[in-house]
Design an enzyme around this catalytic site. Structure first.
Site, PDB file in Angstrom:
ATOM      1  N   TYR A  58       0.827  -1.219   0.000  1.00 29.87           N
ATOM      2  CA  TYR A  58       0.000   0.000   0.000  1.00 29.87           C
ATOM      3  C   TYR A  58       0.856   1.261   0.000  1.00 29.87           C
ATOM      4  O   TYR A  58       0.457   2.274  -0.590  1.00 29.87           O
ATOM      5  CB  TYR A  58      -1.010  -0.026   1.153  1.00 29.87           C
ATOM      6  CG  TYR A  58      -2.130  -0.994   0.847  1.00 29.87           C
ATOM      7  CD1 TYR A  58      -3.162  -0.630  -0.015  1.00 29.87           C
ATOM      8  CD2 TYR A  58      -2.118  -2.294   1.340  1.00 29.87           C
ATOM      9  CE1 TYR A  58      -4.159  -1.530  -0.344  1.00 29.87           C
ATOM     10  CE2 TYR A  58      -3.112  -3.198   1.016  1.00 29.87           C
ATOM     11  CZ  TYR A  58      -4.133  -2.807   0.176  1.00 29.87           C
ATOM     12  OH  TYR A  58      -5.111  -3.699  -0.172  1.00 29.87           O
ATOM     13  N   ARG A  61       1.528   1.833  -3.596  1.00 28.45           N
ATOM     14  CA  ARG A  61       0.363   2.346  -4.326  1.00 28.45           C
ATOM     15  C   ARG A  61       0.077   3.802  -3.948  1.00 28.45           C
ATOM     16  O   ARG A  61      -0.325   4.602  -4.787  1.00 28.45           O
ATOM     17  CB  ARG A  61      -0.864   1.466  -4.045  1.00 28.45           C
ATOM     18  CG  ARG A  61      -0.645   0.026  -4.510  1.00 28.45           C
ATOM     19  CD  ARG A  61      -1.934  -0.746  -4.504  1.00 28.45           C
ATOM     20  NE  ARG A  61      -2.848  -0.193  -5.466  1.00 28.45           N
ATOM     21  CZ  ARG A  61      -4.151  -0.020  -5.246  1.00 28.45           C
ATOM     22  NH1 ARG A  61      -4.684  -0.343  -4.098  1.00 28.45           N
ATOM     23  NH2 ARG A  61      -4.920   0.476  -6.179  1.00 28.45           N
ATOM     24  N   ASN A  94     -12.962   2.820  -5.706  1.00 32.05           N
ATOM     25  CA  ASN A  94     -11.527   3.070  -5.859  1.00 32.05           C
ATOM     26  C   ASN A  94     -10.949   3.721  -4.617  1.00 32.05           C
ATOM     27  O   ASN A  94     -11.594   4.540  -3.963  1.00 32.05           O
ATOM     28  CB  ASN A  94     -11.275   3.959  -7.073  1.00 32.05           C
ATOM     29  CG  ASN A  94     -11.736   3.284  -8.355  1.00 32.05           C
ATOM     30  OD1 ASN A  94     -11.922   2.071  -8.372  1.00 32.05           O
ATOM     31  ND2 ASN A  94     -11.936   4.070  -9.400  1.00 32.05           N
ATOM     32  N   HIS A 111     -14.721   1.735  -0.308  1.00 31.38           N
ATOM     33  CA  HIS A 111     -13.656   0.792   0.047  1.00 31.38           C
ATOM     34  C   HIS A 111     -12.452   1.485   0.696  1.00 31.38           C
ATOM     35  O   HIS A 111     -11.345   0.945   0.682  1.00 31.38           O
ATOM     36  CB  HIS A 111     -13.204   0.004  -1.190  1.00 31.38           C
ATOM     37  CG  HIS A 111     -14.226  -0.982  -1.664  1.00 31.38           C
ATOM     38  ND1 HIS A 111     -14.173  -1.600  -2.896  1.00 31.38           N
ATOM     39  CD2 HIS A 111     -15.345  -1.469  -1.063  1.00 31.38           C
ATOM     40  CE1 HIS A 111     -15.214  -2.411  -3.029  1.00 31.38           C
ATOM     41  NE2 HIS A 111     -15.940  -2.342  -1.942  1.00 31.38           N
ATOM     42  N   CYS A 119      -5.800   3.845  13.326  1.00 31.89           N
ATOM     43  CA  CYS A 119      -4.930   3.344  14.385  1.00 31.89           C
ATOM     44  C   CYS A 119      -5.552   2.108  15.021  1.00 31.89           C
ATOM     45  O   CYS A 119      -6.679   2.163  15.515  1.00 31.89           O
ATOM     46  CB  CYS A 119      -4.716   4.436  15.431  1.00 31.89           C
ATOM     47  SG  CYS A 119      -3.693   3.865  16.800  1.00 31.89           S
ATOM     48  N   THR A 179     -16.472  -1.140 -13.734  1.00 33.49           N
ATOM     49  CA  THR A 179     -16.362  -2.152 -12.677  1.00 33.49           C
ATOM     50  C   THR A 179     -16.798  -3.499 -13.216  1.00 33.49           C
ATOM     51  O   THR A 179     -17.746  -3.591 -13.995  1.00 33.49           O
ATOM     52  CB  THR A 179     -17.138  -1.737 -11.405  1.00 33.49           C
ATOM     53  OG1 THR A 179     -17.066  -2.786 -10.433  1.00 33.49           O
ATOM     54  CG2 THR A 179     -18.585  -1.402 -11.680  1.00 33.49           C
ATOM     55  N   SER A 180     -16.072  -4.548 -12.786  1.00 34.88           N
ATOM     56  CA  SER A 180     -16.305  -5.879 -13.354  1.00 34.88           C
ATOM     57  C   SER A 180     -17.562  -6.546 -12.802  1.00 34.88           C
ATOM     58  O   SER A 180     -18.007  -7.556 -13.318  1.00 34.88           O
ATOM     59  CB  SER A 180     -15.094  -6.777 -13.071  1.00 34.88           C
ATOM     60  OG  SER A 180     -14.903  -6.893 -11.674  1.00 34.88           O
ATOM     61  N   LEU A 205     -15.581  -1.218 -20.401  1.00 28.67           N
ATOM     62  CA  LEU A 205     -14.812  -1.618 -21.576  1.00 28.67           C
ATOM     63  C   LEU A 205     -15.425  -2.840 -22.246  1.00 28.67           C
ATOM     64  O   LEU A 205     -15.419  -2.959 -23.473  1.00 28.67           O
ATOM     65  CB  LEU A 205     -13.375  -1.919 -21.142  1.00 28.67           C
ATOM     66  CG  LEU A 205     -12.324  -2.050 -22.226  1.00 28.67           C
ATOM     67  CD1 LEU A 205     -12.243  -0.772 -23.062  1.00 28.67           C
ATOM     68  CD2 LEU A 205     -10.967  -2.342 -21.592  1.00 28.67           C
ATOM     69  N   GLU A 206     -15.948  -3.740 -21.420  1.00 34.04           N
ATOM     70  CA  GLU A 206     -16.508  -4.999 -21.930  1.00 34.04           C
ATOM     71  C   GLU A 206     -17.726  -5.311 -21.066  1.00 34.04           C
ATOM     72  O   GLU A 206     -17.889  -4.718 -20.006  1.00 34.04           O
ATOM     73  CB  GLU A 206     -15.460  -6.114 -21.781  1.00 34.04           C
ATOM     74  CG  GLU A 206     -15.063  -6.289 -20.321  1.00 34.04           C
ATOM     75  CD  GLU A 206     -13.724  -6.988 -20.122  1.00 34.04           C
ATOM     76  OE1 GLU A 206     -13.121  -7.431 -21.097  1.00 34.04           O
ATOM     77  OE2 GLU A 206     -13.318  -7.083 -18.956  1.00 34.04           O
TER      78      GLU A 206
HETATM   79  N1  APR Z   1     -12.850   2.140 -19.492  1.00 28.89           N
HETATM   80  C1  APR Z   1     -13.902   1.456 -18.971  1.00 28.89           C
HETATM   81  N2  APR Z   1     -13.789   0.265 -18.353  1.00 28.89           N
HETATM   82  C2  APR Z   1     -12.554  -0.257 -18.245  1.00 28.89           C
HETATM   83  C3  APR Z   1     -11.404   0.379 -18.772  1.00 28.89           C
HETATM   84  C4  APR Z   1     -11.582   1.622 -19.428  1.00 28.89           C
HETATM   85  N3  APR Z   1     -10.555   2.321 -19.957  1.00 28.89           N
HETATM   86  N4  APR Z   1     -10.329  -0.413 -18.526  1.00 28.89           N
HETATM   87  C5  APR Z   1     -10.779  -1.488 -17.868  1.00 28.89           C
HETATM   88  N5  APR Z   1     -12.129  -1.414 -17.703  1.00 28.89           N
HETATM   89  C6  APR Z   1     -13.036  -2.368 -17.055  1.00 28.89           C
HETATM   90  C7  APR Z   1     -12.591  -3.802 -17.149  1.00 28.89           C
HETATM   91  O1  APR Z   1     -13.068  -4.375 -18.353  1.00 28.89           O
HETATM   92  C8  APR Z   1     -13.246  -4.430 -15.908  1.00 28.89           C
HETATM   93  O2  APR Z   1     -14.551  -4.909 -16.214  1.00 28.89           O
HETATM   94  O3  APR Z   1     -13.047  -2.066 -15.685  1.00 28.89           O
HETATM   95  C9  APR Z   1     -13.356  -3.227 -14.948  1.00 28.89           C
HETATM   96  C10 APR Z   1     -12.409  -3.297 -13.762  1.00 28.89           C
HETATM   97  O4  APR Z   1     -12.738  -4.414 -12.978  1.00 28.89           O
HETATM   98  P1  APR Z   1     -11.901  -4.819 -11.686  1.00 28.89           P
HETATM   99  O5  APR Z   1     -10.444  -4.796 -12.013  1.00 28.89           O
HETATM  100  O6  APR Z   1     -12.491  -6.081 -11.163  1.00 28.89           O
HETATM  101  O7  APR Z   1     -12.155  -3.615 -10.652  1.00 28.89           O
HETATM  102  P2  APR Z   1     -13.406  -3.312  -9.731  1.00 28.89           P
HETATM  103  O8  APR Z   1     -14.664  -3.782 -10.337  1.00 28.89           O
HETATM  104  O9  APR Z   1     -13.303  -1.872  -9.358  1.00 28.89           O
HETATM  105  O10 APR Z   1     -13.075  -4.174  -8.442  1.00 28.89           O
HETATM  106  C11 APR Z   1     -13.939  -4.104  -7.349  1.00 28.89           C
HETATM  107  O11 APR Z   1     -12.531  -5.482  -6.007  1.00 28.89           O
HETATM  108  O12 APR Z   1     -10.337  -6.005  -5.498  1.00 28.89           O
HETATM  109  C12 APR Z   1     -11.493  -5.395  -5.048  1.00 28.89           C
HETATM  110  O13 APR Z   1     -11.774  -3.725  -3.437  1.00 28.89           O
HETATM  111  C13 APR Z   1     -11.286  -3.947  -4.732  1.00 28.89           C
HETATM  112  O14 APR Z   1     -12.655  -2.027  -5.230  1.00 28.89           O
HETATM  113  C14 APR Z   1     -12.137  -3.240  -5.752  1.00 28.89           C
HETATM  114  C15 APR Z   1     -13.215  -4.251  -6.044  1.00 28.89           C
END
Ligand code: APR
Length: 236
Positions: A58, A61, A94, A111, A119, A179-180, A205-206
């Protein structure tokens, strides 16, 4: 409100909105997060087992935040925050500070935040010093080496849930960006908002894991699609 008919908006953001700023997402093709399995750095058990590894992770990061800037998607949401006359809550998963650096104010970090610490001795939440690895003193009780990142790890309760649930119940537009859809409770917000009657839109993105639950989905880069969506909403 305006031509769109919407009054109250909830926006959920995830790692994808910061990807174009150079902040790595979590679930890359190799399943690793900057070389680590998530379980090795983002659980209370990991911290108990190897605090030095987790603090160093961390710290790195946090230091990396100085090398990234908000992108067009963060700026568009800050513009929405400034201009939208109805209710708005931006809920980010984020832990970076790019939304607030872009100027968004009506937002919560569910998060936690890299720039905050708490602390373990007295429970005080506070601004994090640049590094926690070297065991700095708590600003309140003075204990050394008891500050941990104020990050919600797997198995811990996300922050601001009462406020978020109230906003989801009251909103008529819910938008999920970058977000995925793999991590609850955030992944379930779309069902909650839909249940209460909101229109739901995914920008990613997908297709996310929950893409079929949304009324509407737009797939592409957040830096392209979010400014278009905000522009249409504010001009609608
Ligand atoms: N524009 C839009 N979407 C995007 C881009 C982009 N340029 N680049 C990547 N992505 C998409 C990916 O396709 C994916 O579906 O963003 C998503 C990111 O997914 P994750 O990496 O799983 O992140 P997130 O959903 O924020 O994770 C949730 O998981 O690890 C824990 O606490 C952590 O807050 C986090 C939580």
């Amino acid at each position: 409100m305006r031509g769109t008919g919407f009054q109250s908006i909830v926006v959920l953001t995830g790692a994808g909105i910061s990807a174009e700023s150079g902040v790595p997402t979590f679930r890359g093709p190799d399943g690793l997060w900057e070389g680590h399995r998530i379980e090795d750095v983002a659980t209370p058990q990991a911290f108990h087992r190897d605090p030095a590894l987790v603090q160093a992770f961390y710290d790195a990061r946090r230091a990396a935040l100085a090398r990234v800037e908000p992108n067009a998607a963060h700026r568009a949401l800050a513009w929405l925050d400034a201009e939208w006359p109805g209710d708005l809550l931006i809920v980010t998963q984020n832990v970076d500070d790019l939304h607030e650096r872009a100027g968004a104010a009506r937002m919560v970090h569910m998060h936690g935040e890299l720039k905050r610490a708490f602390c373990l001795a007295c429970g005080e939440r506070q601004a994090a010093p640049d590094t926690l690895s070297d065991g700095p003193a708590c600003a309140r009780c003075g204990a050394h080496g008891r500050l941990r990142p104020d990050i919600v790890w797997f198995g811990e309760m996300p922050y601001h849930m009462d406020r978020i649930e109230a906003a989801l119940a009251a909103c008529d537009l819910f938008v999920s960006i970058g977000t995925s859809g793999a991590v609850y409770p955030a992944a379930g917000f779309v069902q909650g908002a839909r249940h209460y009657g909101a229109h739901t839109l995914e920008i990613n993105l997908e297709p996310s894991e929950g893409t079929h639950v949304f009324h509407e989905a737009r797939h592409g880069r957040a830096g392209d699609l979010v400014p278009l969506w905000v522009g249409a909403l504010l001009e609608g």
